[in-house]
Design a protein around this motif. Structure first.
Motif, PDB file in Angstrom:
ATOM      1  N   PHE A   1     -32.779  -7.729  -2.101  1.00 30.08           N
ATOM      2  CA  PHE A   1     -31.706  -6.475  -1.684  1.00 30.08           C
ATOM      3  C   PHE A   1     -30.446  -7.006  -2.142  1.00 30.08           C
ATOM      4  O   PHE A   1     -29.594  -5.902  -2.120  1.00 30.08           O
ATOM      5  N   ALA A   2     -30.165  -8.021  -2.586  1.00 28.85           N
ATOM      6  CA  ALA A   2     -28.941  -8.400  -3.124  1.00 28.85           C
ATOM      7  C   ALA A   2     -29.114  -8.973  -4.528  1.00 28.85           C
ATOM      8  O   ALA A   2     -29.236 -10.175  -4.771  1.00 28.85           O
ATOM      9  N   SER A   3     -29.237  -7.873  -5.422  1.00 25.32           N
ATOM     10  CA  SER A   3     -29.731  -8.232  -6.710  1.00 25.32           C
ATOM     11  C   SER A   3     -29.004  -7.387  -7.836  1.00 25.32           C
ATOM     12  O   SER A   3     -28.575  -6.311  -7.684  1.00 25.32           O
ATOM     13  N   ARG A   4     -28.685  -7.817  -9.027  1.00 28.61           N
ATOM     14  CA  ARG A   4     -27.920  -7.049  -9.953  1.00 28.61           C
ATOM     15  C   ARG A   4     -28.852  -5.875 -10.641  1.00 28.61           C
ATOM     16  O   ARG A   4     -28.362  -5.041 -10.775  1.00 28.61           O
ATOM     17  N   ASP A   5     -30.161  -6.088 -10.274  1.00 27.13           N
ATOM     18  CA  ASP A   5     -31.224  -5.167 -10.569  1.00 27.13           C
ATOM     19  C   ASP A   5     -30.923  -3.818 -10.147  1.00 27.13           C
ATOM     20  O   ASP A   5     -31.069  -2.846 -10.431  1.00 27.13           O
ATOM     21  N   ARG A   6     -30.897  -4.298  -8.800  1.00 31.82           N
ATOM     22  CA  ARG A   6     -31.078  -3.436  -7.488  1.00 31.82           C
ATOM     23  C   ARG A   6     -29.300  -2.366  -7.490  1.00 31.82           C
ATOM     24  O   ARG A   6     -29.237  -1.289  -7.537  1.00 31.82           O
ATOM     25  N   PHE A   7     -28.392  -3.166  -7.885  1.00 30.63           N
ATOM     26  CA  PHE A   7     -27.028  -2.592  -7.852  1.00 30.63           C
ATOM     27  C   PHE A   7     -26.294  -3.083  -8.958  1.00 30.63           C
ATOM     28  O   PHE A   7     -25.174  -3.911  -9.166  1.00 30.63           O
ATOM     29  N   PRO A   8     -26.698  -2.553 -10.197  1.00 32.18           N
ATOM     30  CA  PRO A   8     -25.860  -2.758 -11.398  1.00 32.18           C
ATOM     31  C   PRO A   8     -24.430  -2.051 -11.448  1.00 32.18           C
ATOM     32  O   PRO A   8     -23.663  -2.749 -12.230  1.00 32.18           O
ATOM     33  N   MET A   9     -24.276  -1.331 -10.543  1.00 37.30           N
ATOM     34  CA  MET A   9     -22.852  -0.524 -10.769  1.00 37.30           C
ATOM     35  C   MET A   9     -21.834  -1.427  -9.937  1.00 37.30           C
ATOM     36  O   MET A   9     -20.792  -1.061  -9.775  1.00 37.30           O
ATOM     37  N   ALA A  10     -22.365  -2.517  -9.019  1.00 34.50           N
ATOM     38  CA  ALA A  10     -21.562  -3.276  -8.297  1.00 34.50           C
ATOM     39  C   ALA A  10     -20.379  -4.328  -9.073  1.00 34.50           C
ATOM     40  O   ALA A  10     -20.963  -4.701  -9.896  1.00 34.50           O
ATOM     41  N   GLY A  11     -19.358  -4.438  -8.541  1.00 33.01           N
ATOM     42  CA  GLY A  11     -18.675  -5.305  -9.227  1.00 33.01           C
ATOM     43  C   GLY A  11     -19.036  -6.829  -8.845  1.00 33.01           C
ATOM     44  O   GLY A  11     -18.893  -7.815  -9.431  1.00 33.01           O
ATOM     45  N   GLN A  12     -19.538  -7.038  -7.573  1.00 34.25           N
ATOM     46  CA  GLN A  12     -20.056  -8.302  -7.164  1.00 34.25           C
ATOM     47  C   GLN A  12     -21.266  -7.963  -6.254  1.00 34.25           C
ATOM     48  O   GLN A  12     -20.870  -7.158  -5.255  1.00 34.25           O
ATOM     49  N   VAL A  13     -22.105  -8.781  -6.256  1.00 33.67           N
ATOM     50  CA  VAL A  13     -23.231  -9.033  -5.297  1.00 33.67           C
ATOM     51  C   VAL A  13     -23.668 -10.361  -5.013  1.00 33.67           C
ATOM     52  O   VAL A  13     -23.675 -11.274  -5.584  1.00 33.67           O
ATOM     53  N   VAL A  14     -23.361 -10.324  -3.509  1.00 32.83           N
ATOM     54  CA  VAL A  14     -23.447 -11.676  -2.882  1.00 32.83           C
ATOM     55  C   VAL A  14     -24.778 -11.796  -2.373  1.00 32.83           C
ATOM     56  O   VAL A  14     -24.910 -11.326  -1.050  1.00 32.83           O
ATOM     57  N   CYS A  15     -25.457 -12.771  -2.549  1.00 33.42           N
ATOM     58  CA  CYS A  15     -26.826 -13.164  -1.685  1.00 33.42           C
ATOM     59  C   CYS A  15     -26.536 -14.306  -1.018  1.00 33.42           C
ATOM     60  O   CYS A  15     -26.530 -15.702  -1.514  1.00 33.42           O
ATOM     61  N   ALA A  16     -26.230 -14.127   0.454  1.00 28.60           N
ATOM     62  CA  ALA A  16     -25.728 -15.293   1.177  1.00 28.60           C
ATOM     63  C   ALA A  16     -26.033 -14.719   2.927  1.00 28.60           C
ATOM     64  O   ALA A  16     -25.901 -13.497   2.932  1.00 28.60           O
TER      65      ALA A  16
END
Length: 227
Positions: free
Chosen positions: A36-51
């Motif tokens: 649920f925290a991946s670039r593939d899922r949210f390519p439009m995000a400036g930052q994706v944090v998996c933590a």
């Protein structure tokens, strides 16, 4: 530019994210699940944090211009995220949930020392009351509330980073029905891309080599140039 921090990368966040990008918010996604925290899922995000949520919020820090939308998968995560947000700086804090859940979370946070007047400022249940049911409809209601709150607060206080190349236009005075207020800014980069906006429409490319980014658009001022 204001940051929109989505706590949770589930179905509603997936619908909010592309709208937020169109609203020119700096989008940050946090979730503790890699799927649920991946670039593939949210390519439009400036930052994706998996933590873990609190670890991610700590790492991001807080700003007075931050907008937080809490959409995690469980009440415990929602409570933890909201408490962390309310103890820091923020412009907007909203949390999804039924009125019963919201009341329970607020009661727990009041018992933990959060003042009632601060809790009363939380937008929850989140979104404007438009009868939204589906994730896409809920996303529209949330985005509309973000627009409403941003308009109420006025233009973002933080301009682009010093040294970023481009032409920076700032509204120093306005009259009539110009849609943006004094202090609103827009940066036109050398490649023609635009950060920020000064009207209902904005430029995405340079029209021609002879044209400048400040064209007539109502009665606001771009530096000393009428736009």
């Amino acid at each position: 530019m204001e940051r929109l921090i989505l706590c949770g990368g589930g179905h509603v966040s997936l619908e909010v994210a592309p709208i937020a990008r169109r609203l020119e918010l700096e989008l940050v996604i946090i979730d503790d699940r890699p799927e649920f925290a991946s670039r593939d899922r949210f390519p439009m995000a400036g930052q994706v944090v998996c933590a873990p949520f609190l670890e991610a919020l700590d790492a991001l820090g807080s700003r007075e211009s931050d907008y937080y939308v809490i959409l995690t998968r469980g009440h415990a995560h929602d409570r933890d995220c909201l408490e962390h947000v309310l103890r820091g700086k923020y412009a907007y804090a909203g949390m999804i949930g039924s009125r019963t859940k919201v009341a329970a979370v607020k009661a727990a946070l009041e018992a933990a020392g959060i003042a009632r007047e601060i809790l009363d400022g939380v937008h929850s249940p989140i979104g404007l009351p438009i009868g939204a049911q589906t994730p896409a409809e809920i996303a529209v209601s949330i985005a509309a509330e973000l627009v409403q709150e941003r308009a109420r607060r006025g233009p973002a206080a933080v301009p682009p980073a010093v040294g970023e190349p481009g032409v920076l236009c700032t509204i120093t005075a306005k009259r009539g029905s110009a849609p943006r207020g004094v202090g609103t800014w827009m940066l036109v980069r050398p490649d023609g891309s635009v950060l920020g906006t000064m009207a209902a429409a904005r430029w995405s490319t340079w029209p021609s080599r002879r044209q400048r980014p400040c064209g007539r658009m109502g009665a606001a001022r771009c530096g000393d140039t009428m736009i």
